[in-house]
Write a protein that holds these residues in place. Structure first.
Motif, PDB file in Angstrom:
ATOM      1  N   LYS A  32       1.097  -1.219  -0.242  1.00 41.51           N
ATOM      2  CA  LYS A  32       0.395  -0.367   0.184  1.00 41.51           C
ATOM      3  C   LYS A  32       1.673   1.329   0.165  1.00 41.51           C
ATOM      4  O   LYS A  32       2.504   1.573   0.798  1.00 41.51           O
ATOM      5  CB  LYS A  32      -0.854  -0.076   1.271  1.00 41.51           C
TER       6      LYS A  32
ATOM      7  N   THR B 113       0.743   5.812  -0.962  1.00 43.33           N
ATOM      8  CA  THR B 113       0.478   6.745   0.363  1.00 43.33           C
ATOM      9  C   THR B 113      -0.846   6.573  -0.027  1.00 43.33           C
ATOM     10  O   THR B 113      -1.522   6.685  -1.596  1.00 43.33           O
ATOM     11  CB  THR B 113       0.477   8.215  -0.196  1.00 43.33           C
ATOM     12  N   GLN B 114      -2.264   6.809   0.488  1.00 45.28           N
ATOM     13  CA  GLN B 114      -4.020   7.647   0.607  1.00 45.28           C
ATOM     14  C   GLN B 114      -4.136   6.039  -0.480  1.00 45.28           C
ATOM     15  O   GLN B 114      -3.933   4.889   0.304  1.00 45.28           O
ATOM     16  CB  GLN B 114      -3.946   8.396  -0.113  1.00 45.28           C
ATOM     17  N   ASP B 115      -4.800   6.575  -1.915  1.00 41.92           N
ATOM     18  CA  ASP B 115      -5.430   4.929  -2.113  1.00 41.92           C
ATOM     19  C   ASP B 115      -3.876   4.824  -3.621  1.00 41.92           C
ATOM     20  O   ASP B 115      -4.916   3.830  -3.943  1.00 41.92           O
ATOM     21  CB  ASP B 115      -6.531   5.788  -2.943  1.00 41.92           C
ATOM     22  N   GLU B 116      -3.348   4.728  -3.271  1.00 39.62           N
ATOM     23  CA  GLU B 116      -1.916   4.752  -3.913  1.00 39.62           C
ATOM     24  C   GLU B 116      -1.381   3.288  -3.618  1.00 39.62           C
ATOM     25  O   GLU B 116      -1.586   2.570  -1.918  1.00 39.62           O
ATOM     26  CB  GLU B 116      -1.327   5.199  -3.907  1.00 39.62           C
ATOM     27  N   TYR B 117      -1.199   1.767  -4.830  1.00 41.57           N
ATOM     28  CA  TYR B 117      -0.984   0.869  -4.612  1.00 41.57           C
ATOM     29  C   TYR B 117       0.658   0.868  -5.383  1.00 41.57           C
ATOM     30  O   TYR B 117       0.288   1.632  -6.112  1.00 41.57           O
ATOM     31  CB  TYR B 117      -1.209  -0.388  -5.670  1.00 41.57           C
TER      32      TYR B 117
ATOM     33  N   ASN C  16      -3.866   3.501  -8.469  1.00 41.40           N
ATOM     34  CA  ASN C  16      -4.935   3.562  -7.739  1.00 41.40           C
ATOM     35  C   ASN C  16      -5.166   2.739  -7.843  1.00 41.40           C
ATOM     36  O   ASN C  16      -6.316   2.017  -7.001  1.00 41.40           O
ATOM     37  CB  ASN C  16      -6.287   4.407  -8.270  1.00 41.40           C
TER      38      ASN C  16
ATOM     39  N   ASN D   4       1.521  -3.523   5.118  1.00 40.22           N
ATOM     40  CA  ASN D   4       0.990  -2.531   5.663  1.00 40.22           C
ATOM     41  C   ASN D   4      -0.301  -2.798   4.917  1.00 40.22           C
ATOM     42  O   ASN D   4      -1.391  -1.936   4.796  1.00 40.22           O
ATOM     43  CB  ASN D   4       1.411  -1.000   4.973  1.00 40.22           C
TER      44      ASN D   4
ATOM     45  N   ASN E  67      -4.718  -4.447   6.813  1.00 41.03           N
ATOM     46  CA  ASN E  67      -5.990  -3.577   6.319  1.00 41.03           C
ATOM     47  C   ASN E  67      -6.705  -4.864   6.494  1.00 41.03           C
ATOM     48  O   ASN E  67      -6.868  -5.838   5.176  1.00 41.03           O
ATOM     49  CB  ASN E  67      -5.676  -3.250   5.276  1.00 41.03           C
TER      50      ASN E  67
ATOM     51  N   GLU F 172      -8.918  -4.375   2.549  1.00 45.52           N
ATOM     52  CA  GLU F 172      -7.697  -4.542   1.154  1.00 45.52           C
ATOM     53  C   GLU F 172      -8.051  -5.894   0.957  1.00 45.52           C
ATOM     54  O   GLU F 172      -7.409  -6.456   0.253  1.00 45.52           O
ATOM     55  CB  GLU F 172      -6.310  -3.630   1.596  1.00 45.52           C
TER      56      GLU F 172
END
Length: 353
Positions: free
Chosen positions: A45, A47-51, A75, A105, A109, A112
């Motif tokens: 994962k 930052t934020q919605d980035e993979y 994304n 990370n 989740n 995720e």
């Protein structure tokens, strides 16, 4: 004369049709030397919605094999994999992927992890028999360290999980097994945790315990060996150390018997170990060593089972033994209604050979 011309044109048309049919089957085939088959896919994962997706691929050029590490981000994981195929010099062939590493990370989740497991099953090119593992390291740094150790021997990663009796504490989990656990009422799963090492390809650090898509705990390599025994693995080759002696396990067997008493599940487990002493303190007898090892293993089991029962995670798969004793409609409540009341009588019997 006209008839002959007509026949010749007809024959020519037939030949062209046949050639066209043959062309349809292979016009878009890539030669093997123009393909890039990644051995490993790393997922993390950002930052934020980035993979972040990282590929570890052995590349053969001019008779020499080199390892390439490729990273991209986006994304969604599926869009990144497609983007990598589009931008690659050669054709990326995901059908040869043998290993998927998930950074903590992403693995920790719950939402995720659920999406990821379903995605891995849906990607047609990705083999569902690929092994899955978790790491606490940064994926790119981990693969860079592996590259330094392995050099051109990229398949050494695969060899790590195929040591058989040389390392019975190491577990292996495949994509399809992980997906199956999402839909199982009576069995949870353990996923191996790995890290890079200065001197070896990988270091096995135990397993993460998953209750469906949720990570609920971790166990060390020795505890993982005990869990493996309940999943039809053998402890042959394991080195056992106690205060008074060191032993090697020559054979092991586990018998499990289940029963129901007033809607309360009961399980009796009998673990038989045949060992050979490789060192011992002076004056210690076989009987004393056996008793000490039996007590140690029984204590280890109690610790793991107590924690698993508290988390309602059936890592030992005890629920599987009650599928014919509990009605199907009630079986889906195994973790909440039956498992917390499960009584297990676990006994270890050690003998010397």
């Amino acid at each position: 004369m006209k008839r002959n011309n007509r026949n010749n044109r007809f024959k020519l048309l037939v030949v062209l049709l046949v050639l066209t049919l043959l062309l349809c089957g292979c016009w878009d085939v890539k030669e093997i030397n123009l393909r890039t088959p990644p051995l490993l896919i790393g997922l993390a994962k950002g930052t934020q919605d980035e993979y972040r997706v990282t590929l570890y691929a052995p590349i053969t050029q001019k008779g020499k094999t080199e390892t390439r590490i490729i990273t991209d981000k986006g994304n969604s994981i599926s869009s990144v994999l497609q983007q990598m195929q589009t931008n690659s010099d050669d054709a990326l062939d995901y059908t040869q992927v043998q290993f998927v590493v998930i950074q903590n990370n992403l693995a920790e989740n719950e939402v995720e992890m659920d999406k990821l497991v379903r995605l891995l099953m849906d990607i047609e090119q990705l083999p569902t028999k690929s092994l899955v593992a978790i790491t606490d390291e940064d994926i790119e740094q981990m693969l860079s360290n592996i590259k330094k150790v392995s050099g051109t021997h990229a398949t050494s990663i695969q060899d790590f999980f195929n040591k058989g009796q040389w390392a019975p504490e190491v577990s292996s989990t495949r994509i399809w097994e992980l997906y199956r656990s999402l839909n199982s009422y009576t069995k949870d799963i353990n996923i191996p945790i790995v890290a890079s090492s200065k001197d070896t390809i990988l270091r096995f650090e135990g397993s993460a315990i998953f209750k469906k898509e949720k990570m609920v705990g971790r166990i060390n390599p020795r505890e993982n060996l005990l869990v493996n025994l309940f999943h039809h693995r053998n402890a042959t080759g394991e080195i056992e150390s106690i205060d008074s002696a060191g032993m090697i396990v020559k054979n092991s067997s586990l018998r499990i018997k289940s029963s129901m008493k007033k809607d309360e599940p009961l399980v009796s487990c009998d673990l038989q170990l045949k060992v050979q002493s490789i060192e011992r303190k002076e004056g210690m007898t076989d009987q004393q060593i056996q008793a000490e090892l039996e007590k140690l293993i029984e204590k280890q089991f109690s610790k793991i089972f107590e924690q698993a029962q508290k988390n309602k995670s059936d890592i030992f798969g005890f629920g599987q033994h009650f599928r014919n004793q509990i009605p199907y409609q009630k079986l889906k409540n195994w973790r909440d209604e039956y498992y917390p009341n499960l009584k297990v009588n676990f006994q270890v019997h050690v003998s010397h050979i």
